[in-house]
Enzyme design. Structure first.
Site, mmCIF file in Angstrom:
data_model
loop_
_atom_site.group_PDB
_atom_site.id
_atom_site.type_symbol
_atom_site.label_atom_id
_atom_site.label_comp_id
_atom_site.label_asym_id
_atom_site.label_seq_id
_atom_site.Cartn_x
_atom_site.Cartn_y
_atom_site.Cartn_z
ATOM 1 N N VAL A 33 0.841 -1.193 0.000
ATOM 2 C CA VAL A 33 0.000 0.000 0.000
ATOM 3 C C VAL A 33 0.877 1.244 0.000
ATOM 4 O O VAL A 33 2.058 1.194 0.341
ATOM 5 C CB VAL A 33 -0.926 0.030 1.235
ATOM 6 C CG1 VAL A 33 -1.974 -1.072 1.141
ATOM 7 C CG2 VAL A 33 -0.127 -0.114 2.520
ATOM 8 N N TYR A 130 -6.281 5.774 -20.492
ATOM 9 C CA TYR A 130 -6.262 4.703 -19.492
ATOM 10 C C TYR A 130 -6.274 3.336 -20.174
ATOM 11 O O TYR A 130 -5.450 2.459 -19.856
ATOM 12 C CB TYR A 130 -7.469 4.841 -18.570
ATOM 13 C CG TYR A 130 -7.676 3.664 -17.645
ATOM 14 C CD1 TYR A 130 -6.883 3.500 -16.520
ATOM 15 C CD2 TYR A 130 -8.672 2.718 -17.909
ATOM 16 C CE1 TYR A 130 -7.070 2.413 -15.667
ATOM 17 C CE2 TYR A 130 -8.863 1.637 -17.060
ATOM 18 C CZ TYR A 130 -8.064 1.490 -15.943
ATOM 19 O OH TYR A 130 -8.240 0.417 -15.107
#
Length: 318
Positions: A33, A130
């Site tokens: 993370v 994207y």
């Protein structure tokens, strides 16, 4: 399942559900993370889970995270433009460049398998930045996997929904809940969807099944529905009326261009379906949740947010 799996983006919408699924299967999960996640901490009692704060994914040092791991599921990505000048480079740097660096680090660490979560729109490499960045990442992984000694698995989900969903799906839920009549009565499109619980289960299968190696799989709930039908199903899950009125699609497209919402209107009126027969036949995978079950779980989460007061639109009468 007794292996160590690294999950990038583990604190996100999909990552949390996947981490929970892997822990339930007995895996040791290293949750990569940006910074420590309270939501992940809440899962710590369910199995062997270790959070590893790696900072920005584009400059992360993966060596200690990957040491001794057998598999990686790569979820971390950039899905939104930060500023106009980064319209292409911002996506490419994270979704393509950082993905290849992670794969190279995984190869050096002796990781056996990398599961890359791409996008249903990656099949059309001429799409938005994207989608192009995801398609380029797929190509680079395919080219490099042999030299790196990695078994790469590509997973292409369509729009994913479930507890924790944001962006367009959450906005649509708020509109349905508000009781405002929606102008989609004449939309006749077909779209695939994936409940986050189904996607997490499919990713778990891709981590452990030997026949997943080197394959590309689409994942969905197993049925394609129109935007009006989606509105009706969301309304049923929320116990609200489905209020639709007919507006010709060309007029909706014009309104979208005039209001700067052309892409949003295109998503609501256009079609995007996937064929998930490959993962069903190759891995024997079946979606454990129906769309009705997924929407019910999503609606329960949404109602919880309403009770807690998250700034969502208030319910209209009737």
């Amino acid at each position: 399942m007794a292996q160590t799996v690294v999950v990038t983006g583990a604190g996100g919408f999909i990552g949390l559900r996947l981490t929970e699924r892997l822990l339930r299967a007995g895996a040791e999960v290293r949750a990569a993370v940006r910074r420590d996640s309270a939501a992940l901490e809440a899962l710590a009692g369910r199995g062997r889970l270790r959070q590893v704060a790696v900072g920005e994914i584009g400059s992360a040092d993966w060596s200690s995270v990957l040491a001794g791991a057998q598999a990686v599921v790569h979820l971390a990505a950039r899905a939104h433009v930060i500023r106009p000048s980064q319209r292409d480079d911002g996506f490419a740097g994270i979704n393509r460049g950082a993905t290849l660096r992670l794969a190279e680090a995984a190869g050096r660490a002796g990781v056996k398998r990398l599961v890359f979560v791409s996008s249903a729109k990656a099949e059309d490499a001429s799409g938005d930045p994207y989608s192009r960045s995801k398609a380029e990442a797929e190509r680079l992984l395919g080219d490099a996997s042999g030299d790196l000694g990695l078994e790469c698995v590509i997973v292409r989900p369509p729009l994913v929904y479930g507890p924790g969903v944001r962006a367009n799906f959450l906005r649509l839920m708020r509109l349905v809940d508000s009781g405002i009549p929606l102008p989609f009565g004449r939309v006749d499109n077909r779209r695939s969807f994936a409940f986050v619980g189904n996607l997490a289960d499919a990713l778990h299968a891709c981590v452990e099944h030997p026949r997943a190696a080197g394959r590309t799989f689409a994942v969905s709930d197993g049925e394609d529905i129109s935007t009006p039908e989606l509105v009706r199903r969301i309304a049923r899950a929320l116990d609200r009326p489905a209020r639709l009125f007919p507006v010709p699609v060309p007029l909706l497209a014009l309104a979208g261009r005039l209001t700067g919402q052309a892409s949003a209107v295109a998503r609501l009126t256009g079609s995007l379906t996937v064929d998930d027969s490959a993962i069903r036949s190759a891995l024997g995978w079946r979606a454990p949740f129906s769309m009705e079950q997924g929407l019910a779980e999503t609606a329960a989460w949404y109602r919880g947010r309403q009770i807690e007061g998250d700034g969502s639109h208030p319910r209209a009468g009737g």
